[in-house]
Scaffold this active site. Sequence first.
Site, PDB file in Angstrom:
ATOM      1  CG  ASN A 155      -0.008  -0.003   2.430  1.00  0.00           C
ATOM      2  OD1 ASN A 155       0.478   0.851   2.804  1.00  0.00           O
ATOM      3  ND2 ASN A 155      -0.248  -1.239   3.351  1.00  0.00           N
ATOM      4  CG  ASP A 196      -6.821  -5.748   6.324  1.00  0.00           C
ATOM      5  OD1 ASP A 196      -6.350  -5.446   7.112  1.00  0.00           O
ATOM      6  OD2 ASP A 196      -7.367  -4.582   5.429  1.00  0.00           O
TER       7      ASP A 196
END
Length: 399
Positions: free
Chosen positions: A210, A279
């Site tokens: 990210n 995640d």
Amino acid sequence: MQRLTDRKILLGITGGIAAYKCAELARQLRGAGAEVRVVMTPAATEFITPLTLQALSGNPVHLHMLDAEAEAGMGHIELARWADLILVAPATADFMARLTAGQADDLLSTLCLASDAPVCLAPAMNQAMWRNAATQHNAEMLQQRNITLFGPGIGEQACGDIGPGRMLEPVEIAQLTAEQFGNAVLAGKTVFITAGPTREAIDPVRYISNHSSGKMGYALAQAAVEAGATVKLISGPVNLPAPAGLERVMVSSAEQMLVASLDGIERCDIFIASAAVADFRAADIAEHKMKKGKADEMVLRLVKNPDIVATVANHPQRPFTVGFAAETRDVVAYARDKLSRKRLDLIIANDVSRSDIGFNSDQNAVTVVSADAQQVLPETPKRQLGGQLIAMIAQQYHA
Ligand code: C5P
């Protein structure tokens, strides 16, 4: 004096006999980790040579306002912006008078006017000059303008008089300078901080990650060091140098970050999870580079990563645990839900729908949420916000 680590101190020297003590002062400041640049008034050079200060500060000494060569290097405005703090030692009666009047007739007085950094003066003069109503008036005016005076001390003076006006000793001035950078609210405490993104490998050349830059976590780590804590910074891959005075453990995946977070957790007092942990990770990491093949689609099977902050918060010897919540709507409500679900003590919520703050930006605006309260910290540079957040976390921890 850990609080001076990496601080940029502009040491101004004016023309008093105490100027000779500035060699020791420059040495003390540097020894405590500060970066020192010296500016001397013409009169100061009558008492001590620029060469001495250049050798002790490790930087060229700045002498003149209108020096084309110096301006081509670090110009006076750049120098004014560079400083975290301006320390004038010794500050003569004349310099104090010129500062009170807002004059800019030499490099040092110009820098004091042009800089947003806090200004501290260590006055040094004959006792009669210090006691004179004009000097007393100037001292009062300067303090009203939030200029801090260190001393002067009382004692025997170079001229033979005894009374107030002696410059404080270099070690005292260095100590008072360090204290300008906040209180050691976390002295003796151990703080673990996760920062940056994680990288979840898909094959030997690809990964899921990210846009986290790690800037917020690094600013928190730096502020925790300045607050006197022993800090372990557990960092995902980022392009930031390790702040001085802490242990940095570089990791890549969430699983590695968890292992590094749990290592020594029983001695951790405060855990701050600022990392943007992926995640999910690939269920299987391909041993060789995956080929495109002929199909127009490919399916990647993902499995859930461990929740690091929740694991820490549920540990039998849990530290005071702080999480972050990056949300795009209903920021506080979602943050409060996360706070109770993960059993956190505090959560710092930010709105990542705004492109001007948060991820990759140098600015951030957050809301600090606890079970029964919330406080908004408006848009601030991350470096400064780091200090504000550490102060709030320390306060809640001690409460
Ligand atoms: O659940 P969510 O990712 O929104 O929660 C964010 C908070 O949880 C952050 O403090 C982040 O560092 C932490 N976190 C974690 N491990 C994960 C996911 C999030 O420590 N696997």
